[in-house]
Structures are given as structure tokens and as C-alpha cells.
Enzyme design. Structure first.
Site, PDB file in Angstrom:
ATOM      1  N   LYS A 227       0.869  -1.306   0.089  1.00 39.24           N
ATOM      2  CA  LYS A 227      -0.084  -0.097   0.032  1.00 39.24           C
ATOM      3  C   LYS A 227       0.951   1.346  -0.121  1.00 39.24           C
ATOM      4  CE  LYS A 227      -0.886   0.103   4.995  1.00 39.24           C
ATOM      5  NZ  LYS A 227      -0.632   1.643   5.466  1.00 39.24           N
ATOM      6  N   GLY A 259      -2.344   6.506  12.709  1.00 36.46           N
ATOM      7  CA  GLY A 259      -2.268   6.732  11.446  1.00 36.46           C
ATOM      8  C   GLY A 259      -2.943   5.656  10.629  1.00 36.46           C
ATOM      9  N   CYS A 260      -2.145   4.530  10.411  1.00 39.42           N
ATOM     10  CA  CYS A 260      -2.694   3.478   9.325  1.00 39.42           C
ATOM     11  C   CYS A 260      -3.911   2.632  10.030  1.00 39.42           C
ATOM     12  CB  CYS A 260      -1.549   2.527   8.816  1.00 39.42           C
ATOM     13  SG  CYS A 260      -0.251   3.412   8.002  1.00 39.42           S
ATOM     14  N   ILE A 261      -3.741   2.358  11.331  1.00 40.01           N
ATOM     15  CA  ILE A 261      -4.672   1.461  12.281  1.00 40.01           C
ATOM     16  C   ILE A 261      -6.158   2.094  12.002  1.00 40.01           C
ATOM     17  CG2 ILE A 261      -5.393   0.704  14.182  1.00 40.01           C
ATOM     18  CD1 ILE A 261      -3.135  -0.866  12.779  1.00 40.01           C
ATOM     19  N   THR A 264      -7.539   2.516   8.602  1.00 38.04           N
ATOM     20  CA  THR A 264      -7.991   1.257   8.182  1.00 38.04           C
ATOM     21  C   THR A 264      -9.197   0.868   8.904  1.00 38.04           C
ATOM     22  OG1 THR A 264      -5.700   0.418   7.487  1.00 38.04           O
ATOM     23  CG2 THR A 264      -7.234  -1.465   7.878  1.00 38.04           C
TER      24      THR A 264
END
Length: 328
Positions: A227, A259-261, A264
Site C-alpha cells: 500500500k 495513522g494506518c490503524i 484502516t
């Protein structure tokens, strides 16, 4: 009054001012200057005491401690003092943040009964484990991205995930990993995300820091998706992968929490998945940011649960062989 926001006294002092001014004006017999002098005399000393006390609270207390100890000494001596007193500084900061509610002991502290955010999504029948960006950049000491705080960091989150990953494999739960990798030609620098965090352009395939942590390496048959943005669904085949396997529950682990957690989890919820975050299995750089994002995710996006609750759920799933036979 020149109050800093560490004693919660701004409004209180204003109310005392109003009461004192009203009393002075009612007793001055129409002599406005005399009334104002009386008001000043009644408020000057107590207000000054509150101001001084206020300045010795909160983060400014740390600055005063530093200034009193080594303010006039050279940089090397100042650095030694900080190193020697690091635990005291951390303890003071943590106690202050607890006092102000900046640290949450529970992910449901502001999202439980009595609030509009007291819902729970729960588990479905067909889970998958999504491991987001557990790479050496966050766990190797010396890396500029290192997140080693034992209370909230990625090093601890990886260690906590090992058992969960093994349990998912034992139960035949599909496992998907994500990595962040950019092209070596530098063209990805035009992505808006990289304009915000330009140093990520160094996350190329030949950069060992982008490689998955050895404690949680994928095994044969497990998907690894690349990603280029925070969310694991955006620009990847993850949605198609989950839909093809009729996944209804995403067990979300990885980093970083803020951020990404979070990105998502939001994408997963919007795509119709039950997202569950085992709180010990995600990590970030600072505890205040980590806790605040878990709290907000639990309030509005997904369920944030202890790892033990997720392990109990996995234990209740049918054995891997029976699941495979049923699907066939």
C-alpha cells in the site's frame, strides 16, 4: 489575570472579580475612583498568589525544575541532568496528563454507558486477521521511525501479536499483511501523502526497514499487499480478497494507532466489516496519542477490546479442518 491553563482557575477568578467589584461599587458612595481602589486592594494579593501557583503547575513546572537545576550550565551538563532525571520527568508528565484526563486508562472511558457512544459491534462468524505495517522501521533501535515505548510502542505490539497470530493460524483464519513500499524511480513523491510526509519516499523495496518484523513473518499461502497510503483498503485488492472469502470480521493489528490503524478501521467499517482492535496489538509513538485514538475508534468506528477477549473469541471458533470442510 495572566493565568496559564494548568490550574483550571480562569473562570473562578473571573467570578471572584465580579463579586469583589460589585461589593466595592456598592460601598463607595458614588465615588468611582475610590471604589476601584478598594476593588484593587481586595483582589491584588489573592489573585497574584493564584497566578504564581498556577505558573508552578503543569508543563511549566518542568521548565522551572530544569532552569533551577542547570539553567546556567553548559549543554553537556544539561543533557546529563535530563538523562539522570528522565524517569522523574516522565512520571511527572504522566501524573499531570492523568490529572487532566489526557491519558485514558480504558478505551471506553469516554465512550461508555451514559454517552451517545455506548454501542458495541461484536464479532461475526467469519474473521480474518489483518496485520498492518509491522516492519523493522518501527522496531529496530536507531531507526528514525523507532517506536519503542513499552507502554504503547510498536515493539511491544509486535510481541503481543505473536500469540494472536499463532492462534489465528491454528484456527484456519485467513491472514493478510500489508507493507508500505514506494517506487525507486521517485515518482511516488507526487502523491499528496508523501508531500505531507516526504521522508517516506525512502521506503523502497531495497530499504531493509520496510521488511516485515521477523517475529510475525508471513507463511506460505498468506497474502502480503503493498500500500502507498495509510488505509489498507485504498489502492489494494483487500476488499475483493475479503469479499471472495465472505469475511465479516476484521481483527486489526499493526501500526501506527493514530495513522494506518485508524484509517484502516474507518475504511473497514465503511465497507461493512466488523472491525475489532485488540488494544495490546497496536502501537504508536506516544501514549497520549495512542490512547486518544483508541478511545475515539471505540466510540465511533469499531470495537477496541483486550487481547484476551479476542483470544477467547478465536478459541470458540470451530477447528480449522471442520471450517475448511464446511466451506467446501
Amino acid at each position: 489575570h495572566p493565568l496559564l491553563p494548568f490550574g483550571s482557575q480562569g473562570a473562578g477568578q473571573a467570578l471572584l472579580d465580579v463579586a469583589a467589584l460589585s461589593a466595592a461599587m456598592s460601598q463607595c458612595g458614588g465615588d468611582l475612583p475610590a471604589g476601584l481602589r478598594a476593588y484593587e486592594q481586595s483582589r491584588a494579593t489573592p489573585a497574584a498568589q493564584v497566578v504564581l501557583t498556577n505558573r508552578n503547575m503543569g508543563p511549566t513546572r518542568l521548565l522551572k525544575m530544569f532552569e533551577d537545576a542547570v539553567g546556567e550550565k553548559d549543554v553537556a551538563e544539561q543533557a546529563r541532568w535530563v538523562a539522570e532525571n528522565q524517569q522523574n520527568i516522565v512520571d511527572f508528565s504522566k501524573n499531570y496528563q492523568n490529572l487532566c484526563g489526557l491519558l485514558s486508562r480504558s478505551p471506553t472511558a469516554a465512550a461508555g454507558k451514559g454517552t451517545p457512544f455506548d454501542g458495541a459491534i461484536g464479532f461475526g462468524r467469519s474473521p480474518a486477521l489483518l496485520v498492518v505495517d509491522f516492519c523493522l522501521a518501527y522496531t529496530r533501535a536507531g531507526s528514525p521511525w523507532y517506536c519503542g515505548d513499552p507502554r504503547c510502542g510498536v515493539v511491544s505490539a509486535v510481541a503481543q501479536t505473536v500469540e494472536l497470530l499463532a492462534r489465528c493460524r491454528a484456527k484456519g483464519v485467513p491472514v493478510v499483511f500489508t507493507r508500505v513500499v514506494y517506487g525507486e524511480d521517485g515518482l511516488d513523491s507526487e502523491l499528496i501523502f508523501l508531500k505531507k510526509v516526504p521522508k517516506l519516499i525512502s521506503w523502497t523495496e531495497d530499504n531493509p526497514l520496510t521488511h516485515i518484523c521477523p517475529e510475525v513473518l508471513p507463511v506460505h499461502g498468506e497474502e502480503v499487499m503493498i500500500k502507498k497510503h495509510p488505509g489498507a483498503f485504498f489502492g489494494t485488492p483487500l476488499l475483493s480478497y475479503f469479499n471472495a472469502r465472505r469475511i465479516d470480521t476484521v481483527l486489526l493489528v499493526g501500526c501506527s494507532t493514530s495513522g494506518c490503524i485508524r484509517a484502516t478501521a474507518l475504511e473497514g467499517m465503511q465497507h461493512g466489516f466488523r472491525v475489532v482492535i485488540p488494544r495490546e496489538c497496536v502501537g504508536d509513538r506516544t501514549q497520549a496519542v495512542h490512547d486518544a485514538n483508541l478511545l475515539d475508534c471505540h466510540a465511533k468506528i469499531c470495537d477496541v477490546l483486550p487481547k484476551s477477549a479476542v483470544m477467547d473469541y478465536l478459541d470458540g471458533l470451530p477447528p480449522a479442518a471442520k471450517k475448511a470442510k464446511k466451506k467446501a
